[in-house]
Design a protein around this motif. Sequence first.
Motif, PDB file in Angstrom:
ATOM      1  N   GLY A  55    -115.891 -61.090  15.563  1.00 48.92           N
ATOM      2  CA  GLY A  55    -117.300 -61.477  15.696  1.00 48.92           C
ATOM      3  C   GLY A  55    -117.859 -62.041  14.406  1.00 48.92           C
ATOM      4  N   SER A  56    -117.522 -61.384  13.303  1.00 45.12           N
ATOM      5  CA  SER A  56    -117.985 -61.918  12.014  1.00 45.12           C
ATOM      6  C   SER A  56    -117.304 -63.250  11.706  1.00 45.12           C
ATOM      7  CB  SER A  56    -117.754 -60.905  10.884  1.00 45.12           C
ATOM      8  OG  SER A  56    -116.376 -60.687  10.681  1.00 45.12           O
ATOM      9  N   ALA A  57    -116.042 -63.394  12.114  1.00 44.98           N
ATOM     10  CA  ALA A  57    -115.341 -64.662  11.894  1.00 44.98           C
ATOM     11  C   ALA A  57    -115.995 -65.796  12.685  1.00 44.98           C
ATOM     12  CB  ALA A  57    -113.871 -64.534  12.284  1.00 44.98           C
ATOM     13  N   ALA A  58    -116.417 -65.517  13.908  1.00 45.68           N
ATOM     14  CA  ALA A  58    -117.068 -66.554  14.716  1.00 45.68           C
ATOM     15  C   ALA A  58    -118.369 -67.016  14.069  1.00 45.68           C
ATOM     16  CB  ALA A  58    -117.328 -66.037  16.131  1.00 45.68           C
ATOM     17  N   ILE A  59    -119.129 -66.073  13.524  1.00 43.86           N
ATOM     18  CA  ILE A  59    -120.376 -66.426  12.840  1.00 43.86           C
ATOM     19  C   ILE A  59    -120.084 -67.267  11.601  1.00 43.86           C
ATOM     20  CG2 ILE A  59    -122.324 -65.476  11.542  1.00 43.86           C
ATOM     21  CD1 ILE A  59    -122.224 -63.079  13.511  1.00 43.86           C
ATOM     22  N   LEU A  60    -119.104 -66.838  10.816  1.00 46.51           N
ATOM     23  CA  LEU A  60    -118.797 -67.560   9.572  1.00 46.51           C
ATOM     24  C   LEU A  60    -118.175 -68.926   9.839  1.00 46.51           C
ATOM     25  CD1 LEU A  60    -117.580 -64.480   7.527  1.00 46.51           C
ATOM     26  CD2 LEU A  60    -119.735 -65.715   7.280  1.00 46.51           C
ATOM     27  N   ILE A  61    -117.358 -69.040  10.881  1.00 46.36           N
ATOM     28  CA  ILE A  61    -116.801 -70.345  11.247  1.00 46.36           C
ATOM     29  C   ILE A  61    -117.929 -71.287  11.669  1.00 46.36           C
ATOM     30  CG2 ILE A  61    -115.392 -71.554  12.969  1.00 46.36           C
ATOM     31  CD1 ILE A  61    -113.510 -69.108  12.897  1.00 46.36           C
ATOM     32  N   SER A  62    -118.883 -70.755  12.415  1.00 52.74           N
ATOM     33  CA  SER A  62    -120.028 -71.578  12.822  1.00 52.74           C
ATOM     34  C   SER A  62    -120.821 -72.051  11.609  1.00 52.74           C
ATOM     35  CB  SER A  62    -120.936 -70.792  13.763  1.00 52.74           C
ATOM     36  OG  SER A  62    -120.244 -70.425  14.930  1.00 52.74           O
ATOM     37  N   LEU A  63    -120.983 -71.188  10.626  1.00 47.22           N
ATOM     38  CA  LEU A  63    -121.696 -71.585   9.410  1.00 47.22           C
ATOM     39  C   LEU A  63    -120.923 -72.637   8.620  1.00 47.22           C
ATOM     40  CD1 LEU A  63    -123.116 -68.156   8.201  1.00 47.22           C
ATOM     41  CD2 LEU A  63    -124.411 -70.135   9.015  1.00 47.22           C
ATOM     42  N   ILE A  64    -119.609 -72.489   8.556  1.00 47.39           N
ATOM     43  CA  ILE A  64    -118.787 -73.488   7.866  1.00 47.39           C
ATOM     44  C   ILE A  64    -118.923 -74.840   8.558  1.00 47.39           C
ATOM     45  CG2 ILE A  64    -116.396 -74.181   7.385  1.00 47.39           C
ATOM     46  CD1 ILE A  64    -115.816 -71.180   6.884  1.00 47.39           C
ATOM     47  N   ALA A  65    -118.877 -74.823   9.878  1.00 50.11           N
ATOM     48  CA  ALA A  65    -119.021 -76.077  10.622  1.00 50.11           C
ATOM     49  C   ALA A  65    -120.411 -76.673  10.436  1.00 50.11           C
ATOM     50  CB  ALA A  65    -118.748 -75.837  12.106  1.00 50.11           C
ATOM     51  N   TYR A  66    -121.414 -75.837  10.340  1.00 46.14           N
ATOM     52  CA  TYR A  66    -122.787 -76.323  10.174  1.00 46.14           C
ATOM     53  C   TYR A  66    -122.977 -77.004   8.818  1.00 46.14           C
ATOM     54  CZ  TYR A  66    -127.882 -76.278   9.961  1.00 46.14           C
ATOM     55  OH  TYR A  66    -129.191 -76.642   9.842  1.00 46.14           O
ATOM     56  N   PHE A  67    -122.424 -76.409   7.755  1.00 45.49           N
ATOM     57  CA  PHE A  67    -122.635 -76.937   6.410  1.00 45.49           C
ATOM     58  C   PHE A  67    -121.609 -77.983   5.985  1.00 45.49           C
ATOM     59  CE2 PHE A  67    -125.030 -72.917   5.876  1.00 45.49           C
ATOM     60  CZ  PHE A  67    -126.236 -73.472   5.513  1.00 45.49           C
ATOM     61  N   SER A  68    -120.506 -78.102   6.693  1.00 53.90           N
ATOM     62  CA  SER A  68    -119.486 -79.061   6.270  1.00 53.90           C
ATOM     63  C   SER A  68    -119.888 -80.474   6.656  1.00 53.90           C
ATOM     64  CB  SER A  68    -118.130 -78.705   6.884  1.00 53.90           C
ATOM     65  OG  SER A  68    -118.176 -78.879   8.272  1.00 53.90           O
ATOM     66  N   GLN A  69    -119.549 -81.390   5.801  1.00 52.40           N
ATOM     67  CA  GLN A  69    -119.882 -82.800   6.012  1.00 52.40           C
ATOM     68  C   GLN A  69    -118.665 -83.607   6.463  1.00 52.40           C
ATOM     69  OE1 GLN A  69    -123.063 -84.092   5.602  1.00 52.40           O
ATOM     70  NE2 GLN A  69    -123.640 -81.953   5.373  1.00 52.40           N
ATOM     71  N   GLN A  70    -117.502 -82.992   6.450  1.00 50.22           N
ATOM     72  CA  GLN A  70    -116.294 -83.734   6.758  1.00 50.22           C
ATOM     73  C   GLN A  70    -115.519 -83.066   7.884  1.00 50.22           C
ATOM     74  OE1 GLN A  70    -113.683 -83.700   3.389  1.00 50.22           O
ATOM     75  NE2 GLN A  70    -114.157 -81.585   2.871  1.00 50.22           N
ATOM     76  N   LYS A  71    -114.731 -83.844   8.588  1.00 54.72           N
ATOM     77  CA  LYS A  71    -113.877 -83.323   9.659  1.00 54.72           C
ATOM     78  C   LYS A  71    -112.719 -82.558   9.020  1.00 54.72           C
ATOM     79  CE  LYS A  71    -116.105 -85.593  12.857  1.00 54.72           C
ATOM     80  NZ  LYS A  71    -117.140 -84.937  13.587  1.00 54.72           N
ATOM     81  N   GLY A  72    -112.305 -81.489   9.659  1.00 54.36           N
ATOM     82  CA  GLY A  72    -111.186 -80.702   9.175  1.00 54.36           C
ATOM     83  C   GLY A  72    -111.559 -79.600   8.201  1.00 54.36           C
ATOM     84  N   ALA A  73    -112.830 -79.444   7.904  1.00 51.92           N
ATOM     85  CA  ALA A  73    -113.244 -78.419   6.941  1.00 51.92           C
ATOM     86  C   ALA A  73    -112.993 -77.013   7.474  1.00 51.92           C
ATOM     87  CB  ALA A  73    -114.713 -78.592   6.586  1.00 51.92           C
ATOM     88  N   VAL A  74    -113.185 -76.817   8.769  1.00 52.27           N
ATOM     89  CA  VAL A  74    -112.965 -75.490   9.354  1.00 52.27           C
ATOM     90  C   VAL A  74    -111.483 -75.131   9.287  1.00 52.27           C
ATOM     91  CG1 VAL A  74    -113.123 -74.118  11.474  1.00 52.27           C
ATOM     92  CG2 VAL A  74    -114.984 -75.649  10.846  1.00 52.27           C
ATOM     93  N   LEU A  75    -110.622 -76.085   9.576  1.00 54.58           N
ATOM     94  CA  LEU A  75    -109.182 -75.818   9.521  1.00 54.58           C
ATOM     95  C   LEU A  75    -108.712 -75.571   8.092  1.00 54.58           C
ATOM     96  CD1 LEU A  75    -107.074 -75.542  11.681  1.00 54.58           C
ATOM     97  CD2 LEU A  75    -106.459 -77.912  11.342  1.00 54.58           C
ATOM     98  N   LYS A  76    -109.258 -76.300   7.130  1.00 52.26           N
ATOM     99  CA  LYS A  76    -108.917 -76.069   5.718  1.00 52.26           C
ATOM    100  C   LYS A  76    -109.359 -74.666   5.288  1.00 52.26           C
ATOM    101  CE  LYS A  76    -109.280 -80.888   4.298  1.00 52.26           C
ATOM    102  NZ  LYS A  76    -110.083 -81.867   3.562  1.00 52.26           N
ATOM    103  N   SER A  77    -110.560 -74.292   5.692  1.00 49.15           N
ATOM    104  CA  SER A  77    -111.053 -72.953   5.367  1.00 49.15           C
ATOM    105  C   SER A  77    -110.196 -71.884   6.029  1.00 49.15           C
ATOM    106  CB  SER A  77    -112.508 -72.793   5.811  1.00 49.15           C
ATOM    107  OG  SER A  77    -113.350 -73.629   5.067  1.00 49.15           O
ATOM    108  N   THR A  78    -109.751 -72.153   7.245  1.00 44.67           N
ATOM    109  CA  THR A  78    -108.898 -71.200   7.963  1.00 44.67           C
ATOM    110  C   THR A  78    -107.591 -70.962   7.210  1.00 44.67           C
ATOM    111  OG1 THR A  78    -109.826 -71.909  10.067  1.00 44.67           O
ATOM    112  CG2 THR A  78    -107.723 -70.749  10.142  1.00 44.67           C
TER     113      THR A  78
END
Length: 181
Positions: A55-78
């Motif tokens: 649950g905390s991961a879903a919230i943080l992934i959503s925040l990463i996607a919200y603040f990222s300006q480039q494609k692939g940022a969520v996968l890099k963070s993962t």
Amino acid sequence: MFITEEKSIEAFGSTESKYLIAVWKITALWAFSEAALGGILHAFKIPFRGIFVGGSAAILISLIAYFSQQKGAVLKSTLLVILIKVIVSPHTPITAYFAVFLQGFLGEILFYNKRFFKISALVLGLLTLLFSSMQKIIILTVVFGNTLWESIDQFAIFVANNFFDKGDSFNFSFSYILVGI
């Protein structure tokens, strides 16, 4: 000479760098959540700890996607979170790393187009929690080769032993009850 966060933002001088720093901080929080929170919940033998961490991961992934300006940022963070998790807690089972990768991969797919951000965040949270609750059944079936009904029975006994720790092991067939209903 130490560069403070504000000076480094001024050096870049753009809002893009502010968002990049926000993504780094959220990624660090996600890595801490995976490594530390998961370990603490495991140490206290809290049942269904994957639901809390997922649950905390879903919230943080959503925040990463919200603040990222480039494609692939969520996968890099993962990938960075998985690397930190391996370094901090190498004793973690392989299924936990698979769960983190699946969460990040789903996040990358769902947030590829930010047009429906709120719906994507909700779907990510639901899928993350659904997979977390079904992970043991999936692993018992796919990896260990049990039938689906044997896996359901083993999962039900696992849950009963976690909630009703009376020293004796439960032995019942939940699949018969499920089919009967």
